[in-house]
Design a protein around this motif. Structure first.
Motif, short mmCIF file in Angstrom:
data_model
loop_
_atom_site.label_atom_id
_atom_site.label_comp_id
_atom_site.label_asym_id
_atom_site.label_seq_id
_atom_site.Cartn_x
_atom_site.Cartn_y
_atom_site.Cartn_z
N LYS A 176 0.81 -1.23 0.00
CA LYS A 176 0.00 0.00 0.00
C LYS A 176 0.84 1.28 0.00
O LYS A 176 0.51 2.27 -0.65
N CYS A 177 1.94 1.25 0.76
CA CYS A 177 2.73 2.47 0.98
C CYS A 177 3.41 2.94 -0.30
O CYS A 177 3.97 2.15 -1.05
N LEU A 178 3.36 4.26 -0.54
CA LEU A 178 3.96 4.83 -1.75
C LEU A 178 5.37 5.37 -1.49
O LEU A 178 6.02 5.87 -2.40
N GLY A 179 5.79 5.34 -0.24
CA GLY A 179 7.14 5.83 0.10
C GLY A 179 7.31 7.32 -0.13
O GLY A 179 8.40 7.79 -0.47
N CYS A 180 6.23 8.07 0.08
CA CYS A 180 6.27 9.50 -0.27
C CYS A 180 6.92 10.37 0.81
O CYS A 180 7.14 11.55 0.59
N ASP A 181 7.14 9.86 2.01
CA ASP A 181 7.78 10.59 3.14
C ASP A 181 6.86 11.55 3.89
O ASP A 181 7.32 12.21 4.83
N LYS A 182 5.62 11.72 3.44
CA LYS A 182 4.80 12.76 4.09
C LYS A 182 4.64 12.49 5.59
O LYS A 182 4.66 13.42 6.40
N CYS A 183 4.52 11.22 5.94
CA CYS A 183 4.33 10.89 7.36
C CYS A 183 5.54 11.30 8.20
O CYS A 183 5.39 11.80 9.31
N THR A 184 6.74 11.09 7.65
CA THR A 184 7.93 11.41 8.43
C THR A 184 8.13 12.92 8.55
O THR A 184 8.66 13.41 9.53
N VAL A 231 -2.22 12.88 6.66
CA VAL A 231 -1.58 13.27 5.39
C VAL A 231 -1.33 12.10 4.43
O VAL A 231 -0.97 12.32 3.28
N CYS A 232 -1.49 10.87 4.89
CA CYS A 232 -1.08 9.72 4.05
C CYS A 232 -1.96 9.59 2.80
O CYS A 232 -3.16 9.38 2.90
N PRO A 233 -1.36 9.69 1.61
CA PRO A 233 -2.15 9.60 0.38
C PRO A 233 -2.65 8.17 0.12
O PRO A 233 -3.56 7.97 -0.68
S1 SF4 Z 1 2.57 9.00 4.11
FE1 SF4 Z 1 1.65 6.95 3.76
S2 SF4 Z 1 2.27 6.43 1.65
FE2 SF4 Z 1 3.60 8.14 2.30
S3 SF4 Z 1 5.45 7.09 3.14
FE3 SF4 Z 1 4.03 7.47 4.87
S4 SF4 Z 1 2.84 5.56 5.08
FE4 SF4 Z 1 3.80 5.52 3.03
#
Ligand code: SF4
Ligand code: SF4
Length: 356
Positions: free
Chosen positions: A218-226, A308-310
């Motif tokens: 599922k995860c797109l690795g977009c970094d928004k969460c971090t 924020v997670c897309p």
């Molecule tokens: S915001 Fe969601 S999709 Fe983007 S890296 Fe984090 S967990 Fe993955």
């Protein structure tokens, strides 16, 4: 303290040359902005989209720079301005307590902390937030200078102080109707709660399970969460060279464990190869390694990452799944695997190979 007293207090702090950062409503979103006009100030009780992390741990910081003629320390006290983080909620205060321990020996972080006046506030429940029920007794575990408590429809705020600095500011302002709370350390006497102890064990146990395989897809690795997380603190260090004036600057910049290069070492080996590896690493850092090292959870439950997670990943739901996890293969099976490997001792092979 009344609302109009609060405005006067903001005015007082501005006259003391503090730069004040506080949540404001902008285009329907809650963001943190500099407050320059006390008349327009009102205490926003909702959680801002971003945390206050950037004001303590800047996203990009020059540690030092040098030319053939002079060296400059990026930690120069003259460059750090006095600031107030006004209206920081208990979630973010908890995150500051954790970061203060992690960066205990970091002069860049500690110098900024020493120039910061923390004015906390009690939170209102938010859709994706969890854990923290605000109770007065949790305040003794947070570092703050002044705390503003409001409950329900109450018009007046109750004021607490948590430091001499906070008391001094209120006294100079001419306000003394406050209660003082003595700091009792970031870690409560009982250490990790039973909930977090269980979450730690279940996170370890669930490694390689469907929970992480599903999240990896599922995860797109977009970094928004971090970026929005108040406790994510990973960074990279690199040099910025300028060949035209022979200067060089060593820079520290936020990084994210969701980046594919994050775990890369010389020679191109990556320790976190797949998205499943990366998202498991993120959770296990928060729920296993930080609790092991600091006796505190690495997640304060603010819920921003879910906002924020897309991909629609909600940490609250994932924690629920982890807590429900039951290992299909019991530990006993692992010991069987171990003993099987022990049946073929390498020493035996070596003995046969030894020439007589
Ligand atoms: S915001 Fe969601 S999709 Fe983007 S890296 Fe984090 S967990 Fe993955
Ligand atoms: S992991 Fe999510 S809920 Fe936990 S502190 Fe970070 S942003 Fe908040």
């Amino acid at each position: 303290m009344t609302n109009s007293d609060l405005k006067l207090f903001v005015e007082f702090l501005l006259n003391k040359n503090y730069t004040i950062h506080s949540p404001v409503r902008k285009n329907g979103k809650i963001v943190i902005r500099e407050i320059t006009d006390s008349r327009k100030f009102s205490l926003i009780k909702e959680r801002p989209l971003y945390s206050f992390k950037n004001f303590l741990l800047p996203d990009k910081k020059t540690l030092f720079s040098t030319t053939s003629d002079e060296n400059k320390n990026g930690n120069d006290q003259k460059l750090i301005r006095k600031q107030v983080l006004f209206g920081i909620t208990v979630f973010d205060l908890r995150a500051v307590s954790l970061l203060s321990q992690i960066f205990e020996k970091d002069p860049y972080f500690q110098d900024i902390i020493s120039m910061t006046l923390f004015i906390g506030q009690s939170p209102i429940p938010e859709e994706n937030s969890f854990y923290e029920k605000y109770e007065e007794n949790i305040l003794e575990h947070f570092k703050f200078d002044i705390f503003i408590e409001s409950r329900g429809d109450q018009k007046d705020f109750r004021i607490f102080t948590g430091s001499k600095h906070g008391q001094k500011m209120l006294n100079e302002f001419g306000y003394d109707d406050f209660e003082h709370i003595e700091y009792a350390g970031a870690v409560p006497e009982e250490g990790l709660s039973d909930f977090h102890k269980k979450l730690k064990e279940k996170t370890k146990l669930s490694y390689g399970s469907k929970i992480w395989k599903d999240l990896g897809k599922k995860c797109l690795g977009c970094d928004k969460c971090t970026i929005v997380c108040p406790t994510c603190f990973c960074f990279k260090i690199y040099d910025e060279n300028n060949i035209f004036n022979d200067s060089i600057a060593r820079v520290r910049q936020w990084d994210s464990c969701f980046n594919s290069e994050f775990s890369e070492i010389a020679g191109g080996t990556k320790f976190l190869k797949t998205m499943e590896d990366r998202i498991y690493n993120w959770y296990s850092h928060k729920f296993v390694r930080i609790p092991d090292e600091y006796n505190l959870p690495g997640c304060v439950g603010c819920g921003r990452c879910a906002d924020v997670c897309p991909a629609g990943i909600n940490i609250k739901d994932e924690i629920f799944k982890i807590m429900k996890f039951k290992a299909k293969k019991p530990i006993a099976k692992m010991s069987k695997f171990k003993s099987k490997t022990l049946k073929k001792p390498r020493t035996k092979k070596l003995i046969y190979e030894k020439p007589i």
